[in-house]
Design a protein around this motif. Structure first.
Motif, PDB file in Angstrom:
ATOM      1  N   ASN A  43       0.836  -1.207   0.000  1.00 43.83           N
ATOM      2  CA  ASN A  43       0.000   0.000   0.000  1.00 43.83           C
ATOM      3  C   ASN A  43       0.867   1.252   0.000  1.00 43.83           C
ATOM      4  N   ALA A  44       1.951   1.217   0.769  1.00 40.16           N
ATOM      5  CA  ALA A  44       2.872   2.358   0.808  1.00 40.16           C
ATOM      6  C   ALA A  44       3.495   2.591  -0.564  1.00 40.16           C
ATOM      7  N   GLN A  47       0.988   4.186  -2.820  1.00 36.48           N
ATOM      8  CA  GLN A  47       0.828   5.609  -2.528  1.00 36.48           C
ATOM      9  C   GLN A  47       1.959   6.422  -3.158  1.00 36.48           C
ATOM     10  N   PRO A 113      -2.693   0.306  10.797  1.00 36.35           N
ATOM     11  CA  PRO A 113      -2.484   1.465   9.914  1.00 36.35           C
ATOM     12  C   PRO A 113      -2.915   2.785  10.577  1.00 36.35           C
ATOM     13  N   LEU A 114      -4.038   2.766  11.269  1.00 32.93           N
ATOM     14  CA  LEU A 114      -4.508   3.965  11.966  1.00 32.93           C
ATOM     15  C   LEU A 114      -3.557   4.341  13.099  1.00 32.93           C
ATOM     16  N   THR A 116      -0.410   3.580  13.370  1.00 29.01           N
ATOM     17  CA  THR A 116       0.847   4.053  12.779  1.00 29.01           C
ATOM     18  C   THR A 116       0.719   5.502  12.328  1.00 29.01           C
ATOM     19  N   ARG A 117      -0.375   5.802  11.618  1.00 31.03           N
ATOM     20  CA  ARG A 117      -0.585   7.162  11.133  1.00 31.03           C
ATOM     21  C   ARG A 117      -0.691   8.145  12.299  1.00 31.03           C
ATOM     22  N   GLU A 118      -1.490   7.805  13.309  1.00 30.91           N
ATOM     23  CA  GLU A 118      -1.644   8.688  14.471  1.00 30.91           C
ATOM     24  C   GLU A 118      -0.335   8.831  15.245  1.00 30.91           C
ATOM     25  N   SER A 119       0.426   7.745  15.333  1.00 27.39           N
ATOM     26  CA  SER A 119       1.725   7.793  16.017  1.00 27.39           C
ATOM     27  C   SER A 119       2.701   8.688  15.276  1.00 27.39           C
ATOM     28  N   GLN A 120       2.696   8.611  13.955  1.00 27.73           N
ATOM     29  CA  GLN A 120       3.570   9.472  13.161  1.00 27.73           C
ATOM     30  C   GLN A 120       3.195  10.936  13.355  1.00 27.73           C
ATOM     31  N   GLU A 121       1.897  11.223  13.361  1.00 23.52           N
ATOM     32  CA  GLU A 121       1.450  12.595  13.570  1.00 23.52           C
ATOM     33  C   GLU A 121       1.849  13.087  14.967  1.00 23.52           C
ATOM     34  N   LYS A 124       5.543  13.722  15.075  1.00 18.93           N
ATOM     35  CA  LYS A 124       5.893  14.955  14.374  1.00 18.93           C
ATOM     36  C   LYS A 124       5.656  16.161  15.281  1.00 18.93           C
TER      37      LYS A 124
END
Length: 143
Positions: A43-44, A47, A113-114, A116-121, A124
């Motif tokens: 998926n990555a 993208q 996936p959620l 990971t995305r929230e952790s990355q945000e 940051k």
């Protein structure tokens, strides 16, 4: 006769060792399918490819088809299997397969996936906060 018997025994032992490794490899492939590692990675890549398509909209469809042939989940999995083989025993792979078949394991795959995305945000924002503190301290010390 002894030489033939020895060669036959050696071949049988090698075949058994190979079969054991194959069983572990097959289990690792099952694990990678259950935990979604290959799927998430693909998926990555997709993208990234979508970004390339936006950047180069005039490229012919045939070029994009050829480029899409450069990557596939099977090749990625083939790269990952030896890494898992080196780092996990067959028993550990079995235990992970068991976990990913449980409701908790399935939920982890669904939510990862959620998460990971929230952790990355969150990371940051955390990093920006720390960077601001560092800049402030450096500026204060430089005066």
């Amino acid at each position: 006769m002894k030489k033939l018997l020895f060669t036959g025994m050696f071949a049988a032992a090698a075949l058994c060792a190979s079969a054991q490794e194959s069983a572990k490899s097959i289990k690792i492939r099952v694990l990678l399918s259950l935990n979604g590692t290959s799927r998430v990675s693909m998926n990555a890549v997709q993208q990234i490819m979508a970004q390339y398509r936006k950047a180069y909209p005039s490229l012919d469809t045939a070029v994009w088809k050829r480029i899409e042939g450069y990557y596939n989940e099977k090749d990625l999995t083939n790269l990952l299997v030896p890494i898992y083989e080196r780092n996990f025993s067959e028993t550990e792979v079995d235990e992970m397969i068991y976990f990913y078949k449980t409701d908790a394991g399935k939920k982890m795959v669904e939510k990862m996936p959620l998460i990971t995305r929230e952790s990355q945000e969150a990371g940051k924002i955390w990093g920006e906060h720390i960077a601001a503190k560092i800049r402030k301290d450096i500026e204060a010390a430089s005066k």
